[in-house]
Write a protein that holds these residues in place. Structure first.
Motif, short mmCIF file in Angstrom:
data_model
loop_
_atom_site.label_atom_id
_atom_site.label_comp_id
_atom_site.label_asym_id
_atom_site.label_seq_id
_atom_site.Cartn_x
_atom_site.Cartn_y
_atom_site.Cartn_z
N GLY A 424 0.82 -0.96 0.50
CA GLY A 424 0.16 0.23 -0.16
C GLY A 424 0.90 1.09 -0.49
O GLY A 424 0.38 2.65 -0.43
N ILE A 425 1.87 0.78 0.49
CA ILE A 425 3.00 2.36 0.38
C ILE A 425 3.00 3.60 -1.13
O ILE A 425 2.97 4.63 -1.10
CB ILE A 425 4.73 1.73 1.08
N SER A 426 3.35 2.31 -2.08
CA SER A 426 3.53 3.79 -3.37
C SER A 426 2.29 3.69 -3.91
O SER A 426 2.23 5.34 -3.67
CB SER A 426 3.20 2.51 -4.47
N GLU A 427 0.47 3.39 -3.24
CA GLU A 427 -0.82 4.54 -3.29
C GLU A 427 -0.69 5.17 -2.38
O GLU A 427 -1.13 6.90 -2.87
CB GLU A 427 -1.96 4.01 -3.55
N ALA A 428 -0.48 5.21 -1.35
CA ALA A 428 -0.46 5.97 -0.10
C ALA A 428 0.49 7.42 -0.13
O ALA A 428 0.52 8.69 0.23
CB ALA A 428 0.44 5.40 1.03
N SER A 429 1.74 7.18 -1.32
CA SER A 429 2.66 8.30 -1.57
C SER A 429 2.41 9.35 -2.39
O SER A 429 2.66 10.20 -1.90
CB SER A 429 4.51 7.30 -2.29
N GLN A 430 0.98 8.67 -3.02
CA GLN A 430 0.63 9.74 -3.97
C GLN A 430 -0.90 10.75 -3.77
O GLN A 430 -1.44 11.00 -4.09
CB GLN A 430 0.59 9.23 -5.75
N HIS A 431 -1.33 9.92 -2.42
CA HIS A 431 -2.39 9.90 -2.12
C HIS A 431 -2.65 11.24 -1.77
O HIS A 431 -3.87 11.93 -1.72
CB HIS A 431 -2.40 9.47 -0.79
N PHE A 432 -1.91 12.06 -1.18
CA PHE A 432 -1.87 13.53 -1.14
C PHE A 432 -1.92 14.37 -1.46
O PHE A 432 -1.56 16.36 -1.51
CB PHE A 432 -1.33 14.04 0.63
N GLY A 433 -1.53 13.97 -3.03
CA GLY A 433 -1.05 14.95 -3.95
C GLY A 433 -0.59 14.78 -5.30
O GLY A 433 -0.86 14.70 -5.98
N GLY A 434 0.36 14.09 -5.06
CA GLY A 434 1.68 13.58 -5.88
C GLY A 434 2.68 12.98 -5.68
O GLY A 434 2.85 12.61 -4.03
N VAL A 435 3.96 12.28 -6.43
CA VAL A 435 4.64 11.76 -5.73
C VAL A 435 5.77 11.44 -6.53
O VAL A 435 6.00 11.55 -7.90
CB VAL A 435 5.01 10.02 -5.33
N TYR A 436 7.22 12.10 -6.11
CA TYR A 436 8.41 11.76 -6.99
C TYR A 436 9.26 10.49 -6.65
O TYR A 436 9.03 10.32 -5.52
CB TYR A 436 9.66 12.72 -6.86
N LYS A 437 9.07 9.98 -7.56
CA LYS A 437 9.43 8.12 -7.00
C LYS A 437 11.13 7.98 -8.01
O LYS A 437 11.35 8.41 -8.66
CB LYS A 437 8.39 7.41 -7.88
N TYR A 438 11.54 7.43 -6.59
CA TYR A 438 13.27 6.85 -7.56
C TYR A 438 13.14 5.38 -7.34
O TYR A 438 12.72 4.66 -6.33
CB TYR A 438 14.29 7.43 -7.04
N ASP A 484 16.89 -7.98 -2.66
CA ASP A 484 17.36 -7.60 -4.30
C ASP A 484 18.05 -6.51 -4.00
O ASP A 484 18.90 -5.95 -5.51
CB ASP A 484 16.74 -7.41 -5.60
N ALA A 485 18.49 -5.80 -3.35
CA ALA A 485 19.12 -4.57 -2.80
C ALA A 485 18.35 -3.27 -3.60
O ALA A 485 19.41 -2.82 -4.34
CB ALA A 485 20.61 -4.38 -3.07
N ASN A 486 17.18 -3.89 -3.69
CA ASN A 486 16.23 -2.66 -4.66
C ASN A 486 15.53 -1.53 -3.68
O ASN A 486 14.96 -2.23 -3.23
CB ASN A 486 15.35 -3.24 -5.60
N LEU A 487 15.88 -0.48 -3.63
CA LEU A 487 15.28 0.79 -2.37
C LEU A 487 14.10 1.29 -3.48
O LEU A 487 14.64 1.73 -4.28
CB LEU A 487 16.21 1.87 -1.94
N HIS A 488 12.52 1.89 -2.92
CA HIS A 488 12.16 2.70 -3.41
C HIS A 488 12.30 4.00 -2.85
O HIS A 488 12.14 4.03 -1.53
CB HIS A 488 10.77 2.52 -3.61
N LEU A 489 12.71 5.26 -3.37
CA LEU A 489 12.73 6.55 -2.56
C LEU A 489 11.14 6.91 -3.01
O LEU A 489 11.54 7.31 -4.36
CB LEU A 489 13.96 7.18 -2.83
N ASN A 490 10.35 7.35 -2.17
CA ASN A 490 9.55 8.37 -2.56
C ASN A 490 9.34 9.43 -2.06
O ASN A 490 9.17 9.17 -0.53
CB ASN A 490 8.09 7.20 -2.40
N VAL A 491 9.39 10.39 -2.57
CA VAL A 491 9.02 11.52 -2.13
C VAL A 491 7.59 11.73 -2.40
O VAL A 491 7.47 12.48 -3.14
CB VAL A 491 10.41 12.74 -2.54
N ALA A 492 6.83 12.41 -1.10
CA ALA A 492 5.41 12.76 -1.10
C ALA A 492 5.13 14.32 -1.24
O ALA A 492 5.58 14.44 -0.06
CB ALA A 492 4.20 11.57 0.00
N VAL A 493 4.13 14.47 -2.20
CA VAL A 493 4.21 15.62 -2.37
C VAL A 493 3.15 15.91 -2.15
O VAL A 493 1.64 15.90 -2.76
CB VAL A 493 5.06 16.39 -3.86
#
Lengths: 564, 564
Positions: A424-438, A484-493
């Motif tokens: 649920g994190i992915s959707e939560a990240s953009q729930h409040f407006g938008g998200v910068y995803k890496y 997998d040493a795979n990080l998702h950096l989400n900046v919730a904006v």
């Protein structure tokens, strides 16, 4: 469906309480509140809320929620991008040709002969609402031969093409930039064959991942790929983007599992490499080039893939830990003690869980707050054995104080709830407006440093405040596939903002480059990451890639403006 | 080394006796004679004989046994092959250039300045004694930069090149045909790095497979590839030939496990793609082209590969079965019941075991003769769990009368003995004169039909008799990796004979083609299979492969006369 089994650390005599739950309208997800204490564990009554998606890195199940008018045209967001004037403007003659090839009425959306704007929007816009193309023509072939005829015509006439599967990509690769015609694979959805002795599954590219997996489940097997978007994404698109997902740790990459592909080159040539053999050392393994090519050298129309047995026993545990060092310790122990049954090891930071809680309304599984959380899944053939292994692991990590607190799912509902905290994190990240995803690969020891430094930057430049609505950044969250040493950096904006973007780029890419990481672990390049490939690949490698593009698509009609 | 554990079907109260053994001089292999009966199993005293090799598909550990004078020059065996006159004859100036690049005295074998025939022979002849080239120059670079300088010079001067690893190939790919210079990777044998958290191992191409695996064993990990030639073959050669081997069933193919390569193109360009990342979706996955390219587009100089945890518990069982139908039933059950711990499922027919017995002098594990034999290996993290799973499986297959008789290894010696029955077949096949070898992928249900039909053909045309020395064919044996649908058809001969060859070819290839199989499952094309690729690949695919060859090696200097 896998059966869910208890996993009770015997030495600790944990008490297991029942768990109430309500169903959410769409995905039947809810969070269970629980505590996992050294001498007592209880699942408290769940206070369910509506979870809005199971999306990890995937789309909402319906496009109806898209507020299309708010999505900027990609051409406006990227004013430096100009339509390539070499590409032909579509004429009524072209449309007639395509109609003749396709035959069926429902196989074409024609915005040239009539106003089809609203029908076209679902194909022009990506699910993140970040990219919006301007195609006026969507073609939906239902055979490889139709794809071949269409591509050959486009190549001969210099018509730019945007191949499209489930349109769940996260880097703008699945929608046009200008008026490229869309070739959508959604009507090619036949399962061609399955052999339950060898586990080899052959299907059209347009089969939805979840449908493939459901079919395989009926035959005791599993598709060796799983991701949040599975209800919408297509297996052809998975191949084209070399999707990684949740269980790569266990089942390995598509480069190893895909046995054959059928694809069409821009000149109409059909690459008939749909092998049903696990071993075939007769020449260059060309199919590998199409895995991860993002539709830039041809269109995948069919795949053959080896599928493992489905595990009858699945366990999920969710822990709280006090530091990233402890997370690494827990991972090492899990690899050692759970080895062949470990099927996922996911990392979530405290901020990601708070954001999930805030956006979904779902309570979190653990009562107290922890700096980090991990989700571990095991899959095996023997319930008792797996429980015993997991118990031994749990006792160890708790005894050694690697883990502070945790819960284990006792039934399928709880299992889904625990997964929802991660997915649920992915959707939560953009729930409040938008998200910068890496989506980054970073050597494990340094992996989480990026999040800490990123947060510091926003604190220092005053752009972030979880409470202050005037600040663009709500929070910075880190999570991902530890295995997998795979990080998702989400900046919730709260809103997209040039100052935020400037803080992030190219800093994030430079940071990753310095650590020999990858600026795109699994999402691919698409339009978003195209300018930054140099941070992960040498000049040499980029030149060599350019040769391949030129070899297969000398006219450059395939998914232009993107990739390399 | 893995610990060996007992595996006693409890219901059957099998008695386990001690097993004497002697060590063979070289490989410490010996066969234990034993009986596995419904109510009693015993390991009888082994009457050990000298096992001469652990080779499955590999070479003897020393070249000294090669009777070089008997090996025909490839140029004589293939009179239609002519030396390509475009290629430059080596001059003293060329030799000087190479000496300058290499520096060290031991880095070059120079048959131009002096008589070095005997030194050169080990590099000119393949271990099967079927192929013999005529090079007079062997270069042994010890760095990627040296390889780059050498290749660039060769490319500029049209000097033909034969890349060489451990020279254990089975299709004549690893030795020259005419005077191609050999670039041997044997001096590039540094282990560059290993990370025991991620399991990522990086090393020079010339590291011997067994040495890599021994190093990993010390760190609790395993190289995800194992094959009979491991004591001689090099990991770069494994990559170049996309080696499959014994445990592909469990660990998957190199296309999935190799994370990065470093390679040198003919023009000297270094492909610097030695990624240590499990996920990296930034452009075309070019390294895949080098996996299985057999040195025809460049030379692999380094690899990065993901290695799984080493399993502390390893079990091996060996069964007799009455029919191929029962073998398939046993395989289905093994996949279902042993799932995540199954690491090998090997098939041997009665003839292969008799031949092994006859050639090695080692007695077979089971007292009575059976039409088929299977070897099953399990590898897991928990001895008790694995034994319990294996017991349940054994009880099931014996209770259902799928299996007639069997033994389970109780210690490491017995484990090696059982494996020797499988791995010794390759050497046994050529023990009495020579062997025609076919390495085929065939859909499982039809896999063994080929052996039956082949035997029939030789019986009908009177070319085969196990007792009559005047007949060229001693026997036809079938064995292989059941788990990968990979059959080895070996025709053991007393002498090479055109009539035998005519019986076999192109009949075998046509037979395989009709069943959509592969004429080379894991051995590759080399010189031997080059003319037959059309039986496994379409015209289209071969043309597309030709484009790749032309792209990377426009002068055609790399491993000429072979592959496609």
């Amino acid at each position: 469906m896998p059966s869910i089994n208890r996993c009770v650390p015997a030495l600790r005599r944990l008490r297991l309480a029942n768990n109430d739950f309500q169903q959410s309208s769409r995905l039947r997800l809810q969070a269970a509140r629980s505590a996992y204490q050294p001498l007592q564990r209880r699942w408290q009554h769940a206070e369910a809320a509506t979870a809005s998606s199971n999306a990890d890195e995937g789309p909402p199940p319906s496009r109806s929620g898209l507020s299309q008018s708010k999505i900027k045209f990609t051409a406006d967001s990227y004013p430096d991008l100009k339509r390539d004037s070499r590409f032909k403007e579509i004429s009524s003659e072209d449309v007639k040709f395509f109609k003749d090839v396709l035959g069926a009425d429902n196989a074409i959306i024609d915005g040239y002969s009539q106003d089809a704007t609203s029908d076209l929007e679902a194909y022009n816009a990506d699910w993140m609402r970040k990219y919006r193309g301007q195609t006026r023509l969507v073609l939906k072939p239902d055979s490889t031969e139709q794809v071949s005829k269409i591509l050959k015509y486009c190549n001969d006439n210099l018509i730019a093409v945007n191949p499209q599967g489930g349109n769940t990509g996260l880097v703008g690769g699945s929608v046009p930039v200008f008026d490229e015609i869309i070739i959508n694979l959604g009507r090619m959805k036949k399962i061609r064959s399955f052999d339950d002795v060898s586990g080899i599954f052959v299907a059209d590219a347009g089969v939805v991942l979840e449908e493939a997996d459901n079919y395989l489940a009926e035959h005791g097997h599993i598709f060796p790929l799983d991701l949040g978007a599975k209800g919408t994404c297509q297996i052809g698109g998975n191949i084209a983007t070399n999707a990684g997902g949740l269980r790569l740790l266990r089942y390995g990459s598509l480069h190893g599992n895909v046995l054959g592909i059928e694809a069409v080159l821009p000149d109409g040539t059909i690459v008939d490499d749909l092998s049903k053999l696990r071993k075939n050392n007769t020449g260059y393994d060309l199919k590998q080039l199409f895995i991860g090519a993002e539709g830039t050298i041809g269109i995948v129309t069919g795949i053959s893939i080896i599928c493992p047995q489905r595990s009858p026993a699945v366990n999920v545990a969710y822990f709280g830990l006090e530091s990233y060092e402890k997370v690494q310790d827990a991972f090492k122990e899990a690899k050692k003690q759970l080895q062949e049954i470990l099927s996922a090891f996911e990392l979530m930071d405290s901020e990601s869980q708070k954001l999930y809680n805030k956006a979904s309304g779902n309570k979190l599984p653990l009562e107290n707050e922890h700096a980090f959380y991990c989700l571990i899944e095991t899959s095996g053939s023997n319930t008792d054995h797996d429980s015993e292994k997991l118990n031994a692991f749990l006792e160890h990590v708790m005894g050694e104080e690697i883990v502070e607190d945790g819960v284990v799912a006792e039934n399928e509902t709880q299992l889904k709830n625990l997964w929802a905290c991660r997915e649920g994190i992915s959707e939560a990240s953009q729930h409040f407006g938008g998200v910068y995803k890496y989506d980054l690969s970073i050597p494990l020891p340094q992996l989480y440093d990026l999040i800490v430094e990123c947060r510091q930057k926003f604190q220092e430049n005053g752009l972030m405040d979880p409470e202050d609505e005037s600040k663009p950044v709500l929070d910075v969250v880190g999570y991902g596939h530890m295995g997998d040493a795979n990080l998702h950096l989400n900046v919730a904006v709260r809103r997209y903002d040039k100052a935020v973007e400037k803080t992030l780029e190219p800093w994030v890419f430079e940071w990753v480059k310095e650590r020999n990481g990858s600026i795109s672990a699994e999402h691919g390049l698409g339009l978003a990451k195209k300018p930054f490939i140099g941070y992960s690949r040498s000049e040499n490698m980029i030149n060599l890639m350019g040769q391949i593009k030129k070899l297969y698509d000398p006219n450059g009609i395939m998914n232009p403006y993107k990739y390399i």
